[in-house]
Scaffold this motif. Structure first.
Motif, mmCIF file in Angstrom:
data_model
loop_
_atom_site.group_PDB
_atom_site.id
_atom_site.type_symbol
_atom_site.label_atom_id
_atom_site.label_comp_id
_atom_site.label_asym_id
_atom_site.label_seq_id
_atom_site.Cartn_x
_atom_site.Cartn_y
_atom_site.Cartn_z
ATOM 1 N N TYR A 153 0.045 -6.339 6.230
ATOM 2 C CA TYR A 153 0.206 -5.342 5.111
ATOM 3 C C TYR A 153 -0.580 -4.117 5.686
ATOM 4 O O TYR A 153 -1.922 -4.409 5.909
ATOM 5 N N ARG B 6 -4.224 -0.101 1.975
ATOM 6 C CA ARG B 6 -4.378 1.379 1.291
ATOM 7 C C ARG B 6 -5.449 1.729 0.806
ATOM 8 O O ARG B 6 -6.221 0.819 0.348
ATOM 9 N N THR C 88 -7.643 4.056 -1.673
ATOM 10 C CA THR C 88 -7.629 5.192 -2.922
ATOM 11 C C THR C 88 -9.024 5.336 -3.191
ATOM 12 O O THR C 88 -9.997 4.727 -3.149
ATOM 13 N N ASN D 93 -9.743 -0.047 -2.215
ATOM 14 C CA ASN D 93 -8.930 -0.587 -0.987
ATOM 15 C C ASN D 93 -8.066 -1.561 -1.616
ATOM 16 O O ASN D 93 -8.521 -2.547 -2.259
ATOM 17 N N TYR D 94 -6.733 -1.657 -1.101
ATOM 18 C CA TYR D 94 -5.754 -2.707 -1.524
ATOM 19 C C TYR D 94 -4.792 -2.893 -0.413
ATOM 20 O O TYR D 94 -4.442 -1.997 0.338
ATOM 21 N N HIS E 228 -0.329 -4.140 -0.618
ATOM 22 C CA HIS E 228 0.675 -4.144 -1.563
ATOM 23 C C HIS E 228 1.469 -5.531 -0.878
ATOM 24 O O HIS E 228 2.203 -5.455 -0.183
ATOM 25 N N ARG F 134 -0.257 -5.239 -6.083
ATOM 26 C CA ARG F 134 -1.556 -4.884 -5.740
ATOM 27 C C ARG F 134 -2.515 -6.071 -5.405
ATOM 28 O O ARG F 134 -2.738 -6.549 -6.707
ATOM 29 N N PHE G 163 -6.383 -6.120 -4.568
ATOM 30 C CA PHE G 163 -7.542 -5.285 -4.305
ATOM 31 C C PHE G 163 -8.548 -5.857 -3.595
ATOM 32 O O PHE G 163 -8.813 -7.178 -3.507
#
Length: 114
Positions: free
Chosen positions: A74, A77, A79, A83-84, A86, A90, A92
């Motif tokens: 995966y 991501r 933001t 961080n996470y 999916h 989600r 985290f």
């Protein structure tokens, strides 16, 4: 518009870009610190976090009923909130420097495997 207003707008724009760059640098430092292999303290699948040309990837090592491993990758991501990955929603990811553990929500605490 007078020169003073234009100058203020240009300065605000530059500060906004600088702030964004600083935040991205902080996120890169955080995620680079969590690269490696991790084992769950709650018996969940182990995780490997790797750096690739296109960013970071979390590989979740699921164990099937027949005992074989099924690794699923995966993208991690990033933001401004953290961080996470999916997966089935989600998940985290945070790192606690105090005790050198990784925490997934949901998922629990992970320790680094050397």
């Amino acid at each position: 518009m007078n020169k003073s207003i234009i100058l203020h707008l240009v300065l605000l724009f530059n500060l906004s870009i600088l702030s964004s760059c600083i935040q991205q640098e902080k996120e890169q430092k955080l995620i680079s610190g969590i690269s490696g292999k991790w084992k769950s303290m709650q018996g969940r699948p182990s995780i490997t976090i790797l750096s690739t040309d296109s960013g970071y990837v979390a590989i979740v090592h699921h164990i099937l009923a027949n005992g074989k491993e099924c690794a699923v990758a995966y993208p991690v991501r990033q933001t401004r909130y953290g961080n996470y990955i999916h997966a089935e929603g989600r998940i985290f990811i945070s790192y606690r420097n105090k005790d050198k553990t990784l925490f997934l929500s949901p998922g629990g605490t992970y320790i680094r495997v050397h």
